[in-house]
Scaffold this motif. Structure first.
Motif, mmCIF file in Angstrom:
data_model
loop_
_atom_site.group_PDB
_atom_site.id
_atom_site.type_symbol
_atom_site.label_atom_id
_atom_site.label_comp_id
_atom_site.label_asym_id
_atom_site.label_seq_id
_atom_site.Cartn_x
_atom_site.Cartn_y
_atom_site.Cartn_z
ATOM 1 N N TRP A 57 0.740 -2.116 -0.270
ATOM 2 C CA TRP A 57 -0.356 0.203 0.805
ATOM 3 C C TRP A 57 1.176 1.247 -0.159
ATOM 4 O O TRP A 57 0.781 1.970 -0.455
ATOM 5 C CB TRP A 57 -0.879 -0.111 1.069
ATOM 6 C CG TRP A 57 -1.444 0.993 1.235
ATOM 7 C CD1 TRP A 57 -3.194 1.242 0.106
ATOM 8 C CD2 TRP A 57 -1.035 2.416 1.991
ATOM 9 N NE1 TRP A 57 -3.309 3.119 0.725
ATOM 10 C CE2 TRP A 57 -2.656 3.510 2.115
ATOM 11 C CE3 TRP A 57 -0.441 2.877 3.030
ATOM 12 C CZ2 TRP A 57 -2.938 4.441 2.657
ATOM 13 C CZ3 TRP A 57 -0.690 3.755 3.417
ATOM 14 C CH2 TRP A 57 -1.558 5.217 3.008
ATOM 15 N N SER A 59 3.647 1.199 -1.194
ATOM 16 C CA SER A 59 4.320 1.513 -2.411
ATOM 17 C C SER A 59 3.637 2.013 -3.546
ATOM 18 O O SER A 59 4.279 2.730 -4.175
ATOM 19 C CB SER A 59 4.928 0.037 -3.066
ATOM 20 O OG SER A 59 5.950 -0.360 -1.951
ATOM 21 N N ASP A 60 2.467 1.746 -3.197
ATOM 22 C CA ASP A 60 1.195 2.234 -4.351
ATOM 23 C C ASP A 60 1.199 3.618 -3.921
ATOM 24 O O ASP A 60 1.107 4.730 -5.153
ATOM 25 C CB ASP A 60 0.079 1.403 -4.547
ATOM 26 C CG ASP A 60 -0.121 0.149 -5.102
ATOM 27 O OD1 ASP A 60 1.073 -0.238 -5.280
ATOM 28 O OD2 ASP A 60 -0.692 -0.745 -4.674
ATOM 29 N N VAL A 61 0.972 4.278 -2.860
ATOM 30 C CA VAL A 61 0.836 5.318 -2.675
ATOM 31 C C VAL A 61 1.738 6.383 -3.036
ATOM 32 O O VAL A 61 1.771 7.599 -3.827
ATOM 33 C CB VAL A 61 0.698 6.688 -1.416
ATOM 34 C CG1 VAL A 61 1.193 7.196 -0.337
ATOM 35 C CG2 VAL A 61 -0.693 5.438 -0.124
ATOM 36 N N GLU A 63 3.695 5.921 -5.507
ATOM 37 C CA GLU A 63 3.908 6.144 -7.343
ATOM 38 C C GLU A 63 2.593 6.737 -7.442
ATOM 39 O O GLU A 63 3.207 7.578 -8.262
ATOM 40 C CB GLU A 63 3.443 4.689 -7.885
ATOM 41 C CG GLU A 63 4.589 3.386 -7.513
ATOM 42 C CD GLU A 63 4.070 2.004 -8.481
ATOM 43 O OE1 GLU A 63 3.470 2.049 -9.238
ATOM 44 O OE2 GLU A 63 4.745 0.652 -7.838
ATOM 45 N N GLN A 64 1.855 7.004 -6.871
ATOM 46 C CA GLN A 64 0.817 8.038 -6.954
ATOM 47 C C GLN A 64 1.200 8.986 -6.577
ATOM 48 O O GLN A 64 1.001 9.768 -8.015
ATOM 49 C CB GLN A 64 -0.332 6.988 -5.888
ATOM 50 C CG GLN A 64 -1.342 6.208 -6.879
ATOM 51 C CD GLN A 64 -2.331 6.080 -6.067
ATOM 52 O OE1 GLN A 64 -3.058 6.306 -4.823
ATOM 53 N NE2 GLN A 64 -3.535 4.556 -6.441
ATOM 54 N N CYS A 65 1.555 9.239 -5.507
ATOM 55 C CA CYS A 65 2.063 11.056 -5.125
ATOM 56 C C CYS A 65 3.480 11.380 -6.231
ATOM 57 O O CYS A 65 4.310 12.162 -5.794
ATOM 58 C CB CYS A 65 2.112 10.793 -3.690
ATOM 59 S SG CYS A 65 0.103 10.213 -2.835
ATOM 60 N N ARG A 66 4.188 10.297 -6.684
ATOM 61 C CA ARG A 66 5.414 10.843 -7.180
ATOM 62 C C ARG A 66 5.850 10.121 -6.155
ATOM 63 O O ARG A 66 7.435 12.134 -6.798
ATOM 64 C CB ARG A 66 5.055 12.003 -8.778
ATOM 65 C CG ARG A 66 4.329 10.951 -9.569
ATOM 66 C CD ARG A 66 4.006 11.761 -10.857
ATOM 67 N NE ARG A 66 3.642 11.653 -11.960
ATOM 68 C CZ ARG A 66 3.453 12.560 -13.000
ATOM 69 N NH1 ARG A 66 4.216 13.726 -12.900
ATOM 70 N NH2 ARG A 66 2.338 11.731 -14.186
#
Length: 102
Positions: A57, A59-61, A63-66
């Protein structure tokens, strides 16, 4: 002296950076115990079976927040350190993960 040709640097890396990389490496090995220490984990810690989901989770955050990957890695180290020293209720895990990545 370390060879640095693969990195496109013509001079030895110690000269280029003006440091002794062997000393730096030894220092990093000594300091890593403050941040990553498998000896500190309790095999019965309640969060360990769910750690991978929290890490995914986060890691996903990231990526989404760059976010830079090192930011995510450090936030996971923070998370591990908090869980290592405190008994956090499961309902608070995502909140703690959010605080670590902020």
């Amino acid at each position: 002296t370390m060879l640095s040709a693969p990195y496109g640097i013509q001079t030895p890396i110690d000269e280029e950076l003006n440091i002794e990389t062997e000393d730096l490496f030894r220092d990093m090995l000594e300091r890593q115990i403050d941040y990553v220490s498998p000896n500190e984990y309790s095999p019965t810690a309640s969060y360990l079976p769910y750690r991978r989901y929290l890490v995914d989770w986060m890691s996903d955050v990231g990526e989404q927040c760059r976010l830079h990957t090192s930011t995510v890695h450090v936030s996971i180290l923070f998370l591990d350190k908090i869980f290592r020293t405190n008994d956090i209720p499961r309902s608070q895990w995502q909140l703690i993960a959010t605080a670590c990545i902020s």
